[in-house]
Design an enzyme around this catalytic site. Structure first.
Site, short mmCIF file in Angstrom:
data_model
loop_
_atom_site.label_atom_id
_atom_site.label_comp_id
_atom_site.label_asym_id
_atom_site.label_seq_id
_atom_site.Cartn_x
_atom_site.Cartn_y
_atom_site.Cartn_z
N SER A 3 0.87 -1.16 0.00
CA SER A 3 0.00 0.00 0.00
C SER A 3 0.91 1.22 0.00
O SER A 3 2.01 1.18 0.51
CB SER A 3 -0.93 0.01 1.21
N LYS A 39 -1.77 3.17 -11.81
CA LYS A 39 -2.29 2.58 -10.60
C LYS A 39 -3.74 2.22 -10.85
O LYS A 39 -4.59 3.11 -10.99
CB LYS A 39 -2.17 3.58 -9.45
#
Length: 320
Positions: A3, A39
Site C-alpha cells: 500500500s 495505478k
DNA sequence: TCTTCTCGCTCCGTCTGACG
DNA sequence: CGTCAGACGGAGCGAGAAGA
C-alpha cells in the site's frame, strides 16, 4: 501487500528521487532507474502457485488476514490455473478490476432482469469477488493485471521491469503502460502521457506508481510499517463537489473515541452519493493547532457553510 | 416457506495522535 | 522527527432475525 502513502505533486517527484539517493548514499549524478506504471483502481489479489499450480487466491484484508477467494479467482480468464517453467513457489500480486464497457454491459443485464445496478466498477468488482457461489462470479466480467510478487523460491529477475516481463512470459497479463524511466523528468513525462490516455483506457486508474527498478536497492531501502520506501504513488487530482454543511454531530467510534462528523446535503462525488464525512477533531474544524495558532490552509468549518467534498483515494469522503 | 430487513463484515487511502 | 496503529464512510455481500 503493497500500500502506498504520500501522494504528491509533480514537483515532489524530484524530492522523492532526492530522498532515495540520500538514503542510499548515492550522488545526484549517479544513474538511478525507476519504473512507472498506472495505478489500477481495483482490488488487490494475491495468487499462490505451488509447482506451477494455482493453490490459493486471497484478498489483502487488513494486511495479515484476507479472504480466501480461490474458487472465484479461478473463474477469471486473465488468471492462469497452471503455469510452466515457474519457480516451485510463486506468489503473484495484482489488481482485479472491471472495464468500463463490461461494467456498463453488466448493469444493462442487471437492469433487464430487474436486479440491482452497481454504483461503480470498483465496487462491482469487489462485490463480485466476494460471492459465495463461484458461478455468479463467473458471470461477472472480471479482469486481472499482475504487478508484483510475494514469496518466491527463486528470484524472478534482478530488476522490477525484468520481473514484470518475466511474469508476462509466464502467462500473466501485465499493464502495457509500464515503462522504465531514468530520472524525475522522465517520470513526470510518463505520468503526463498516462494522464492524457486516462479517458480512453477503458478502465479506472487513479494515478501512477513509481518504483526503484533495481531489486537489490529495493531490498536496501526496505519498508516502513505499512509502506515501502522504494515506491510511491503520484495521484491524479480528485474530483471535487460543492455542498452545504447541515450540521456537525459527535459520534462514538468502535473504541469509544468521540469524533465530529459532518452531516452534508447529499451530493454525488466520483459516482457515489456522499452525506457524511469525518472532521477528525475540534482543531481540524477550527483550522487551529493545539496551541491556538492558525494552521496554513486551515478549515474554519461552520454549520451552514458551503464546503468542497472529495473522495480520498476515490473512496473516503473528505472535506477539502 | 418465502421475503424483507438489519447488522456486521470487507475493502479502499489518508489523517491524527501517540510513542520512541 | 520518524514511525505506527487506529479511525473514518459508502457499496456490496452474507447471515440471521423478523414478518407475511
Amino acid at each position: 501487500m503493497l500500500s502506498l502513502a504520500n501522494a504528491f505533486d509533480a514537483e515532489e517527484v524530484t524530492e522523492f528521487d532526492a530522498r532515495i539517493r540520500k538514503y542510499l548514499g548515492v550522488g545526484a549524478d549517479a544513474p538511478l532507474a525507476y519504473t512507472a506504471e498506472p495505478k489500477i483502481d481495483g482490488l488487490s489479489l494475491s495468487l499462490r502457485y505451488e509447482n506451477g499450480l494455482l493453490v490459493q487466491a486471497a484478498t489483502r484484508g487488513d494486511g495479515a488476514v484476507g479472504e480466501n477467494v480461490t474458487a472465484n479467482a479461478r473463474t477469471i480468464q486473465d488468471i492462469p490455473h497452471q503455469i510452466d517453467e515457474a519457480p516451485d513457489l510463486l506468489e503473484v500480486r495484482g489488481e482485479v478490476y472491471m472495464s468500463h464497457a463490461d461494467f456498463a454491459a453488466l448493469n444493462e443485464r442487471q437492469a433487464e432482469r430487474g436486479g440491482k445496478t452497481f454504483a461503480n466498477p470498483r465496487n462491482a468488482a469487489a462485490g463480485s469477488l466476494r460471492q459465495l457461489d463461484a458461478e455468479i462470479t463467473r458471470a461477472r466480467p472480471l479482469r486481472f493485471f499482475a504487478y508484483a510478487w510475494g514469496a518466491l523460491s527463486a528470484p524472478l529477475a534482478e530488476t522490477q521491469k525484468g520481473a514484470i516481463d518475466r511474469l508476462a512470459k509466464l502467462g500473466f497479463v501485465t499493464n502495457p503502460l509500464t515503462a522504465l524511466c531514468d530520472g524525475p523528468s522522465d517520470m513526470v513525462a510518463h505520468y503526463e502521457e498516462i494522464e492524457a490516455q486516462r479517458a480512453t483506457l477503458g478502465y479506472d486508474i487513479d494515478g501512477v506508481v513509481y518504483k526503484v527498478d533495481d531489486l537489490a536497492l529495493q531490498e536496501r531501502l526496505g519498508f516502513r510499517s505499512t509502506t515501502p520506501r522504494w515506491a510511491i504513488a503520484h495521484k491524479f487530482a480528485a474530483e471535487l463537489a460543492w455542498t452545504r454543511l447541515e450540521g456537525i454531530d459527535i459520534q462514538v467510534g468502535r473504541t469509544g473515541a468521540l469524533s465530529p462528523v459532518a452531516r452534508l446535503q447529499p451530493v454525488t462525488v466520483g459516482g457515489v452519493v456522499v452525506s457524511n464525512a469525518t472532521l477528525h477533531n475540534e482543531d481540524y474544524i477550527k483550522g487551529l493547532d493545539s496551541k491556538g495558532a492558525e494552521i496554513r490552509g486551515g478549515k474554519d468549518i461552520r454549520v451552514g457553510d458551503w464546503v468542497q467534498i472529495y473522495r480520498a483515494g476515490d473512496v473516503i469522503p473528505k472535506v477539502a
